[in-house]
Scaffold this active site. Structure first.
Site, short mmCIF file in Angstrom:
data_model
loop_
_atom_site.label_atom_id
_atom_site.label_comp_id
_atom_site.label_asym_id
_atom_site.label_seq_id
_atom_site.Cartn_x
_atom_site.Cartn_y
_atom_site.Cartn_z
N ASP F 44 -9.26 3.14 2.48
CA ASP F 44 -7.95 3.66 2.08
C ASP F 44 -7.64 3.50 0.60
O ASP F 44 -6.80 4.23 0.06
CB ASP F 44 -6.84 2.97 2.90
N HIS F 172 -7.82 9.10 11.46
CA HIS F 172 -8.11 7.79 10.92
C HIS F 172 -9.58 7.50 11.17
O HIS F 172 -10.01 7.42 12.32
CB HIS F 172 -7.23 6.73 11.59
#
Lengths: 257, 257, 257, 257, 257, 257
Positions: F44, F172
């Site tokens: 991320d 994700h």
């Protein structure tokens, strides 16, 4: 529920814009706190909310949505965290709420702001919020903090308490609050659960943590509420609203019509 | 106002004590925020408050007093601090409110707690409050955070928006909110000020500070509200309350009767 | 300065270790605040410090170093930030000080802790610190918060104020504080600057921010101090110390010898 | 106690008003912390307090009431929370105290502010308070932070430590602090409990949490104090006060007479 | 960039799970701060990051992503906020970062945590974070805080500084940092901009706010860097990594293989 | 590592000074969070870091050191604190980091600031930091907050997901993140651990604390990543960087060359 143009949350934004700083904004501060067997948990917010509406009928003002939750109830004012149903905020949280609301009202040009408080324990923390809004947020506002019970004059006290006044600390869920509720929201007073007069037990003169067990009478009522009546509530409401309006006139003379 | 036993603040403390942890507690989270020319500033609190009451008619629950004020309205969800009447809290303040209320309910044995949210921008900050209540205050509670608009099923959407759904970000003061208000609080919908349909303007896909001028249409309404009706509101209210109750049944099976 | 074994800061750590939780710890809370033309800025800390020492002569207790600075002085108690020399802490800072000291004393096994307060405005914020120490820091302690002026009995009041008592709010730099200072620290009372009696001006019954100009008399004294004397101070000191000791005996019976 | 016009808390508000910004204000920062078998817990506040008074005899300055409590004592500077009697504040609390005091002094026009620190661990946190007062509170002030032990010149060190200086980290409750206390407050030095010289144990070169057991010698003294004397204390006091005054002259040339 | 299994952020979660509490976790703490004409702004984070990797080659450890930003650079350690490119955090923010990371690592069972710091001003604030993680979050962890420059032994100092060592305060962007950068990241050392030796200017012995102009030399370098070399950097890196590993072996003996 | 003049931390302070406010500053915001069996914990942060570098090749900008740690991973976006290796900050900590960095950049005259975010849960808290920097710190800056995944246009989505797009909440450690990692950092994608397609499990539509067990699939991957490829990553990277540059051109027209 009919639309009530005294209520800020009933207005549209253009209506708010017309009124901003041409009327005062009154923010009622309450608490969710035990009020004996016969009164509901919401008394401390309902009373300043209805007193604010009454004042707004007599003076140009918008009544903002109440802050229903307040600082931790203390035995010294007849409450206490040991009763089920008392749901409280930390001191810093209440300070921040008051600071944020005042600063955000001032940001839009609202100068005249009133905190109308119904819960003794809120006083210091909400006052600190007013100070921080002006000092740290640069709010260009005049903030007035009023505890409604401090504006019941001695002659009214004498009429309501012919046998002597026990002091406001003892007036928790007692004659004045019960009468005012009977006037404003009669359905929320459970007359049949009103206890027989307990012997008066004075509030403690110092504070102890953790909160001692048994400081407050079992019912949660410090003093007799049996003399309460809607008529006395009407008298009180009229009197207090008048006093609030006198303060508003004195502090915000430009707004008085 | 009649006494409503679904409302926590209408209960006495012994009544609360009887219900504590035998019913859920639902805390409505709102905002004071512009809602176009035809809806009042208080919509975001009124909707979850009335949806909570409806749910509490179908599932054992107490509806706590609403937190009327919310996090700063953002252009990305059709609001914004540039409209008069938008009065907001900082993120940390909202987090602290949620944390304090959850922790203080849990302290008295209330395990089943629901935050029913009516203002998109509240989501992250109130969720953080739930996390902190459990982690830092040791609250023994299960907290469920529900945004009501996330529980309108696709078939209902299809019925309400036969010409296509613009997305919930655009549904600010638009068809769904107007219809629900027309159902719950018809006097607070100013039908005559409802604007002719504006051309749809999509919400921005990134955020800018300071808030740009003119991002949101002049009215504050992102999309058409003209198709709104009390009947559609009734449909929505019934549907959403049903979904909420389904969640409560699933998450708090011991409380379901 | 001779060594005073009642003072915690005069003890070595092994001496502290011997006494820990076998005596109470009293933390005096003060303020730096205007006290008229004749009294110094440090009155609010000096009085509880000397009263604490007097109490520690009669009850096993260590007097911790005073917290000399307090919460912002308010006009409602005769002070105010508009006087030069008033140097204050924010509410949250005072709360954190009280929380930290209580928690760190409790960490070492000190259970019996007294906050002896000499500045009305400190009450709520230091009390919150006590609550947070127990709740958030897990302090295993019993904390007692005493405002010294709330323990002057009605018969003493009658003796000191034969013409009637104006209320404690007005007793700022007035008869009681001046008498106590004349008893404890006579060199710090500037008798020649003691003003002629001003007409009594009642304190305001609500609060305003920003602090209004001229609320408090020019001298800073709300009421007459001319009747003050060291003899009256001795009477007060003896009486108040006795009351404090009564509270300590009641709250910490295991420590009483 | 005689009135000492160097002490801010001994002044009346008109006296303060005369001096404000025509003299410096020195705020002594201390700690309540173990200082071996022979020195009291209050050393770290007493030394800067008395050094400040000495400096105020030579340079126009008011000595504000000391902040007696400081940041958590660390083994790396010879202290540590494992000794009874060490009572500390959190870092954020000390930062807030420094910020509030500086900002409130500056609010009244006091530009020249000195933090005179007696506890190594206070340095970073009180310095942050100075920065925040200027940046976040808009304090128009010049703040000087002085650790007294950093102003003992090499020739004085050589005279005091003919056999070599162990470093200031080791000088906890050792020769310099004992000598200064013997000079300022001789009754508070328990000469008979002064330990025979322990073998020097160097302070650790990294920090560990939780604080390890046994890092600091059992007595709490890192290095020998046996050579201490009031005469050496007088020498140190005179030297350090001179250095402080040199700094004040350099930083606040307008105040020097 | 090749995968480096010493880096925590290069691992998958199952790989982390295998290593958790079977290896130490090292968190490098840096700063974005001026480092003269020849070194980049990121030195203070790069050095502990590369030293941590070197240590992790010799001792079982995962190197967590660096905290690149640090506390406000101070003139006393050769930096200062007056140089462009110095981008800093408040003290409380750094404390909270350290607290959160330690607490969240401990939550997953990681007991052995090392803060490897490359910026002097971070020391107190990150240490407070460690204390709060253990005390307020209940982290079951052992935290070691190492400033790398405090582990250069006297013989290495003698070899690097045959003409005498100016003290670590002066070693900002000077010989040691330049040499280490020349070893680890040679492309980031702009040899051609390395200034001719300036005359040594000692760091100030007290702090002033607002930061004085001109305290630090114009270049930002306190002392000569001209003797720096990659070879000296290799010597330093090997030596310091060895010292770090010695500490890890001593403090976490169970992890040593 | 070669010197990269797009990276702020590779610049010397004079180089920064030349660029300040003549280029934008992009601060990548990441998280340390589980990303399935095949992607590392640092995804991320790496993605916005590399996208920022790509954008800085096309638009004058400095890429500041990433904030590697982010707000608590939530099941609703496919993460969750129950996976080992998820190491998070509190919401208030992230807000403070964003506030401090923006305010400190603005202090030096940097007006154009971009937060490029790679972790959905960071959005609200970092946005609040931007608001506070401008409001409470007086930062004269324009801050743009961009979530990279919100700038993948529908035609790109259609090309990447010919069988239909599951929504970004499900993305994700799935196709887009895996493809981008395969493009930017191929060695960090463990192709052999890429799971066979799991059946798609929709993310929950409400939040629960404490985090329920088993909400997220055992692998941590919500949806299939098997179609990922470096080629798709290159397409995405080019497209997203282009979109970012379009925003920068629109918001900072003066900087565009």
């Amino acid at each position: 529920m009919p639309r009530d143009q005294r209520r800020l949350d009933h207005l549209t934004w253009p209506e708010f814009k017309e009124r901003v700083n041409r009327t005062a904004v009154i923010v009622p501060l309450g608490a969710v706190e035990q009020h004996g067997y016969h009164l509901p948990l919401g008394v401390d917010g309902q009373l300043p909310f209805h007193l604010a509406l009454e004042a707004a009928s007599r003076f140009p003002a918008m009544v903002a949505p109440p802050v229903w939750y307040g600082y931790k109830s203390q035995p010294r004012s007849g409450g206490g965290g040991r009763f089920p149903g008392t749901i409280s905020l930390d001191g810093g949280t209440l300070t921040d709420i008051a600071r944020d609301l005042i600063a955000d009202l001032a940001r839009q040009g609202q100068n005249a702001i009133v905190l109308l408080n119904g819960h003794m324990e809120n006083t210091a923390f909400s006052g600190e919020g007013a100070d921080l809004a002006l000092r740290d947020r640069g709010a260009q506002a005049k903030v007035v903090l009023i505890n409604w019970w401090e504006h019941v004059g001695p002659d009214v006290i004498d009429r309501l308490f012919p046998e002597g006044f026990p002091g406001w600390e003892a007036e928790h869920a007692s004659l004045t609050e019960t009468s005012l509720m009977a006037h404003f929201l009669p359905d929320l007073v459970l007359q049949d659960r009103l206890q027989q007069d307990e012997e008066f037990r004075p509030v403690p003169a110092y504070s102890v943590w953790p909160e001692p067990i048994g400081l407050v009478p079992e019912s949660g009522v410090l003093y007799q509420a049996t003399g309460a009546s809607a008529a006395k509530g009407a008298l009180l409401a009229d009197h207090i609203a008048g006093e609030i309006v006198s303060i508003l006139r004195a502090e915000f003379p430009d707004l008085a019509d």
